[in-house]
Design a protein around this motif. Structure first.
Motif, PDB file in Angstrom:
ATOM      1  N   LYS A  19      11.171 -31.316 -19.198  1.00  0.00           N
ATOM      2  CA  LYS A  19      12.427 -31.928 -19.120  1.00  0.00           C
ATOM      3  C   LYS A  19      13.287 -31.858 -20.566  1.00  0.00           C
ATOM      4  O   LYS A  19      14.535 -31.884 -20.676  1.00  0.00           O
ATOM      5  CB  LYS A  19      12.138 -33.456 -18.882  1.00  0.00           C
ATOM      6  CG  LYS A  19      11.849 -33.721 -17.556  1.00  0.00           C
ATOM      7  CD  LYS A  19      11.720 -35.338 -17.137  1.00  0.00           C
ATOM      8  CE  LYS A  19      11.085 -35.387 -15.933  1.00  0.00           C
ATOM      9  NZ  LYS A  19      11.010 -36.676 -15.514  1.00  0.00           N
TER      10      LYS A  19
ATOM     11  N   GLU B 167      11.817 -38.623 -20.821  1.00  0.00           N
ATOM     12  CA  GLU B 167      12.850 -39.032 -19.703  1.00  0.00           C
ATOM     13  C   GLU B 167      14.056 -39.563 -20.423  1.00  0.00           C
ATOM     14  O   GLU B 167      15.172 -39.448 -20.060  1.00  0.00           O
ATOM     15  CB  GLU B 167      12.003 -39.962 -18.914  1.00  0.00           C
ATOM     16  CG  GLU B 167      11.098 -39.320 -17.751  1.00  0.00           C
ATOM     17  CD  GLU B 167      10.715 -40.419 -16.723  1.00  0.00           C
ATOM     18  OE1 GLU B 167      11.405 -41.694 -16.857  1.00  0.00           O
ATOM     19  OE2 GLU B 167       9.873 -39.908 -15.958  1.00  0.00           O
TER      20      GLU B 167
ATOM     21  N   GLU C  44      15.906 -36.710 -22.053  1.00  0.00           N
ATOM     22  CA  GLU C  44      16.573 -36.359 -21.005  1.00  0.00           C
ATOM     23  C   GLU C  44      17.881 -36.857 -20.634  1.00  0.00           C
ATOM     24  O   GLU C  44      18.824 -36.417 -20.620  1.00  0.00           O
ATOM     25  CB  GLU C  44      15.741 -35.887 -19.689  1.00  0.00           C
ATOM     26  CG  GLU C  44      16.462 -35.218 -18.605  1.00  0.00           C
ATOM     27  CD  GLU C  44      15.662 -35.306 -17.173  1.00  0.00           C
ATOM     28  OE1 GLU C  44      15.571 -34.287 -16.689  1.00  0.00           O
ATOM     29  OE2 GLU C  44      15.118 -36.228 -16.956  1.00  0.00           O
TER      30      GLU C  44
END
Length: 252
Positions: A86, A25, A28
């Motif tokens: 991701k 995350e 990303e």
């Protein structure tokens, strides 16, 4: 305005063996932040993807290293994407805005550069991607390189008799110890110890780490002694004896 972004040693694997990349995350978000700009060059400066330690399927014959590299299936790229979607989707979004990605190979992902199937699969997955052993920017006089070339443990060598590439001694140690140490202590010690050990070795701090672990945990086994026995077994093995003398000189 031209912008540059440098990332190194992400070691993104297929969540088997030693892959402990847990920052999907964050990665990303970083890529999306830069995707708002145009004219950005992203440099992944070696070991972006983890192949050496990602899968037990990479059981190389290290005396026939070049042939073994060609046997690695491009499926491993698919496996890494499945586990880290991701990462791949954000790289694609980053590149769609006309930004360029330079993937500099390191000692843990070298097979991507030498194996046509792996190279083509990664180029298929990510647009505007250039896979190179190094990059030199003539305008900025800037050399971008992973740096394992200057490390006696992690540099590649050439067999003087055959002219073939020899793997880094560090890779040989990793593959041997995964099979002869990690797998044997798996289940006998807490998993966090084995994962932490991987992020310490092969530096000289390893012995200090063993001492700390022995004081913190009641393992019921002499972990350092067990490791030393396997390490000495590795050094006595036939493959290690045939490693290039320059790769072993750091032990003298």
């Amino acid at each position: 305005m031209k912008r540059y972004l440098f990332l190194s040693d992400l070691h993104i694997g297929n969540v088997s063996a030693k892959d402990d990349f847990e920052h999907d995350e964050h990665f990303e978000k970083l890529m999306l932040d830069f995707s708002d700009f145009s004219n950005v060059d992203l440099f992944i400066v070696g070991d972006g993807f983890e192949l050496v330690e990602s899968s037990s399927k990479l059981d190389f014959d290290l005396l026939n290293y070049e042939e073994s590299i060609q046997s690695v299936s491009s499926d491993i790229i698919e496996e890494i994407e499945v586990k880290h979607p991701k990462v791949f989707s954000s790289l694609r979004k980053f590149a769609k805005n006309g930004n360029r990605i330079f993937y500099i190979i390191g000692n843990h992902d070298y097979y991507i550069y030498k194996n046509k199937g792996l190279l083509e699969k990664l180029l298929e997955k990510i647009p505007n991607l250039s896979i190179k052993p190094y990059h030199y920017d003539e305008t900025l006089k800037m050399l971008v390189i992973h740096g394992n070339q200057f490390d006696p443990v992690n540099k590649f060598a050439v067999d003087k008799a055959t002219g073939k590439i020899l793997p880094p001694l560090g890779e040989y140690i990793v593959r041997y110890m995964i099979k002869n140490f990690d797998e044997k202590v798996h289940g006998k010690i807490p998993s966090e110890i084995l994962r932490d050990y991987d992020n310490v070795r092969p530096t000289l701090d390893l012995f200090d780490w063993f001492e700390i672990v022995s004081k913190k945990y009641d393992l019921g086994i002499d972990l350092l002694r067990f490791w030393m026995e396997e390490f000495l077994g590795m050094m006595k093995s036939l493959e290690a004896k045939k490693m290039d003398e320059n790769q072993l000189s750091f032990l003298e």
